[in-house]
Design an enzyme around this catalytic site. Structure first.
Site, PDB file in Angstrom:
ATOM      1  CG  HIS A  98      -4.787   6.239   4.495  1.00  0.00           C
ATOM      2  ND1 HIS A  98      -3.641   6.135   4.166  1.00  0.00           N
ATOM      3  CD2 HIS A  98      -5.540   5.080   5.789  1.00  0.00           C
ATOM      4  CE1 HIS A  98      -3.405   4.812   5.633  1.00  0.00           C
ATOM      5  NE2 HIS A  98      -4.213   4.706   6.615  1.00  0.00           N
ATOM      6  CG  HIS A 266      -6.841  -2.356  12.347  1.00  0.00           C
ATOM      7  ND1 HIS A 266      -6.005  -2.246  13.712  1.00  0.00           N
ATOM      8  CD2 HIS A 266      -6.367  -1.142  11.504  1.00  0.00           C
ATOM      9  CE1 HIS A 266      -4.909  -0.982  12.667  1.00  0.00           C
ATOM     10  NE2 HIS A 266      -5.086  -0.882  11.476  1.00  0.00           N
TER      11      HIS A 266
END
EC number: 1.11.1.21
Length: 728
Positions: A98, A266
């Site tokens: 992020h 993920h």
């Protein structure tokens, strides 16, 4: 003296000094030109001082020791923020992701380079919920190594080490991310006035048939990429796939890199949404003092562990969320998935009839297995035909998937760091990557006599001063301090696509490059075209200065290389094409944004201060460097000579300004009514804006004519050398 002590707006001592006060010029006068962007990284806010050299500090760092400390931290679960499955791998991957994921290729802004996730607005974006916990977990290591490693470097390194601990062979790591010390509040993240505003709301970033506004990449204010629940929170994997493709392309990622990053990101960790979002407190900028600078305090249950709230989606993607494996594709492709709601009410996909042994254990109770989940974005990797084909390829070739992801992760986290010559540390990969814009190094030096001889050859070549100055400027002006791309080094102005850009006046450019190539071929010592371009501009400028009556040398440092076409990613460089250049008084077409605002954006990307921008404009005008030879703003009868006439005549009240169109004005003699000159908004803003006029008046003064010349040379040299990391 009666006042409500709870209302600081009424406090006579603080004079209402809080964020809700109308204390900014642009809030009182919305049309006022905001120059704050040009002092975005003001050195006065830097506690380390102007003499601090991060490169020297990083060289003292024991990188292996830092990595070992990170490995130990990875499984050192803290009581105040317990690790899922006893591992912080997922936490540090997400924090690094992020940080880096805000990068956008259109203007090079965002990314990991400045560590700006520490400050608003990014530290409080809804999509960044609980990344503050990741940074706080890293604090003991940052404290230990101090100035030798920046926050940006530490966060990216932590994410990379997390993958190594999980079992991935990573591609490498390069340091060099410099700290900033206050918010980059002038970066345009969108016009929405609320977080996660749906597409149809006021100030949306979309137009037409879901055309995303440039330079934005994320689909909503406050998101890094796309909405994990679907477009505007409505699940539809194929619609989400379309958003993903646009968003990742604007981050400089192709389809294969996109699938690799989605799946690889993920493979570790989980989503958190086991509770009610209503229990979450304010973000870090709104948090109460007792929360120690951390945001999103959860009053439900323990507030963490099984009560952790992040996206609202709840569950892991793979059977073993702490290991690097092919579990993501195994579960995604081999099982059916159905839509369900998480405990927090978020849309997510859960498996149909999945055997127990394929389900991950609970993150904090090893006696319980939980359903894995997929987001709408994950399902897009299965439903979109192109993404599906890539996913199957990765599933059937785990080694290829691992290598592709490792390279994509390296690109994601290093894309805004610039050329490899800026990378620091022992883990920098030796391979030259096309997205690093490689440039061959040179092994020659030039003596002062050789430089003077070259100047003479160039000035006697038949090329005009304007030809030489404009070519040097056009070659250097592409530099972006946001991601350290562009600039004069490499002489890519002679290659595709730059040589055909309208802003570079291709016919003139071809004439200049042809003559410089001819000069180069006759030299006994080969000198790069990149150096000859810059030297030609410097030589022409020195002539203009001499005719103005001053003996001021223009500094020149040889050492630029010439990139090849094979070293130049044509598609990537399209993003650097100038569509406006206020310094040469040119705008490619009519835009909604005024020319003076475009000028500020360009000046900031070039790393210029407001005074540097002002002095360059004044000098470029009197030198006659306007695109296409237009005369707008050329407020002098001695065009081609570096005088301060632009400022003298701009500030002279003998003249009035008469609008003749949206962007054009006539400068009229008040007595005779004669039109003396013409001008654009970009010219006249330096006389109408109070701050810019104050700088213009300095250079218009009779006692500052020589100062103007010296300041222009200094600013010009800064532009020419902006991408010379061996000098800076």
């Amino acid at each position: 003296m009666d006042f409500n002590s709870g209302d600081i707006n009424k406090c006579p001592f603080f004079n209402g000094a809080n964020a809700t006060n109308h204390d900014s010029v642009t809030e009182w006068w919305p049309k006022s030109l905001n120059l704050d962007i040009l002092s975005q990284h003001d050195s006065k806010t830097n506690p380390l001082g102007e003499d601090f050299d991060y490169k020297k500090e990083f060289a003292k760092l024991d990188l292996d020791a830092v990595k070992q400390d990170l490995r130990e931290l990875m499984t050192d679960s803290q009581d105040w923020w317990p690790a899922d499955w006893g591992s912080y791998a997922g936490m540090f991957v997400r924090t690094a992701w992020h940080l880096a994921g805000t990068y956008r290729k259109a203007d090079g802004r965002g990314g990991s380079n400045t560590g700006n996730q520490r400050f608003a607005p990014l530290n409080s974006w809804p999509d960044n919920v609980n990344t503050d916990k990741g940074r706080r977990l890293l604090w003991p290591i940052k404290k230990k190594y101090g100035n030798k490693i920046s926050w940006g470097d530490l966060i990216v390194l932590a994410g990379t080490v997390a993958y190594e601990v999980a079992g991935l062979k990573t591609f490498g790591f390069g340091g060099g991310r410099q700290e900033i010390w206050h918010p980059e509040k002038d970066i345009y993240w969108g016009s929405e006035k609320e977080w996660l505003a749906p597409t149809g709301s006021e100030g949306t970033r979309y137009s037409g048939d879901r055309d995303l506004e440039n330079p934005l990449a994320a689909v909503m204010m406050g998101l890094i990429y796309v909405n994990p629940e679907g477009v505007d929170g409505q699940p539809d994997p194929l619609k989400t796939a379309a958003d993903i493709r646009v968003t990742f392309e604007r981050m400089a990622m192709n389809d294969e890199e996109t699938v690799a990053l989605t799946a690889g990101g993920h493979t570790l960790g989980k989503c958190h949404g086991n509770g009610k979002a209503d229990f979450l407190g304010g973000d870090p900028e709104l948090a109460e003092f007792e929360h120690q600078g951390l945001g999103w305090h959860n009053s439900e249950g323990t507030g963490n562990r099984g009560n952790t709230m992040v996206s609202g989606i709840e569950g892991a993607w793979t059977t073993d969320p702490t290991k690097w494996d092919n579990g993501f594709f195994d579960l995604l492709l081999n099982f059916d998935w159905e839509l369900k709601k998480s405990p927090a009410g978020a849309w997510q996909y859960e498996p149909v009839n999945m055997p127990e042994h394929k389900k991950p254990f609970d993150a904090h109770d090893p006696s319980i297995r939980r359903n894995p989940i997929m987001t709408d974005a994950d399902m897009a990797m299965k439903m979109d035909p192109i993404y599906r084909e890539i996913s199957e390829r990765f599933y059937n070739d785990f080694e290829y998937f691992s290598e592709t992801f490792a390279r994509a992760w390296f690109k994601l986290t290093h894309r805004d760091l610039g050329p490899k010559s800026r990378y620091l540390g022992s883990d920098v990969p030796t391979e030259d990557l096309i997205w690093q814009d490689p440039i061959p190094t040179v092994d020659y030096t030039l003596s002062e006599n050789e430089v003077e001889e070259l100047k003479s050859k160039i000035l006697n070549s038949g090329l005009s001063r304007i030809d030489l100055i404009n070519t040097a400027w056009d070659s250097a002006r592409t530099f972006r301090g946001s991601d350290f791309r562009g600039g004069a080094n490499g002489a890519r102005i002679r290659l595709e696509p730059m040589k055909n850009w309208e802003g570079n006046e291709p016919a003139r450019l071809e004439k200049v490059l042809s003559k410089l190539t001819e000069i180069q071929s006759g030299l006994s010592k080969k000198v790069s075209i990149a150096d000859l371009i810059v030297l030609g501009g410097s030589a022409a400028l020195e002539q203009s200065i001499k005719e103005a009556g001053y003996d001021v040398k223009v500094p020149f440092s040889a050492g630029r290389g010439d990139a090849t076409q094979e070293q130049t990613d044509i598609e990537s460089f399209e993003d650097l094409e100038p569509v406006h250049d206020g310094f040469r008084n040119w705008i490619k077409k009519d835009y909604a944004v005024n020319g003076e605002e475009l000028l500020l954006d360009r000046a900031q990307l070039m790393g210029l201060t407001a005074p540097e921008m002002v002095v360059l404009i004044g000098g470029m005008r009197v030198l006659g460097t306007n695109h296409g030879g237009t005369k707008h703003g050329v407020f002098t009868d001695k065009e081609g000579i570096l005088t301060n006439d632009f400022f003298v005549n701009l500030t002279d009240m003998r003249y009035s300004w008469k609008p003749t169109g949206k962007n054009l004005y006539e400068i009229v003699d008040r007595k005779s009514g004669e039109t003396k000159w013409t001008a654009t908004r970009v010219d006249l803003v330096f006389g109408s804006n109070s701050i810019l006029r104050s700088y213009a008046e300095v250079y218009a003064q009779d006692d500052n004519q020589e100062k103007f010349v010296k300041d222009f040379v200094k600013a010009w040299t800064k532009v020419m050398n902006a991408d010379r990391y061996d000098l800076n």
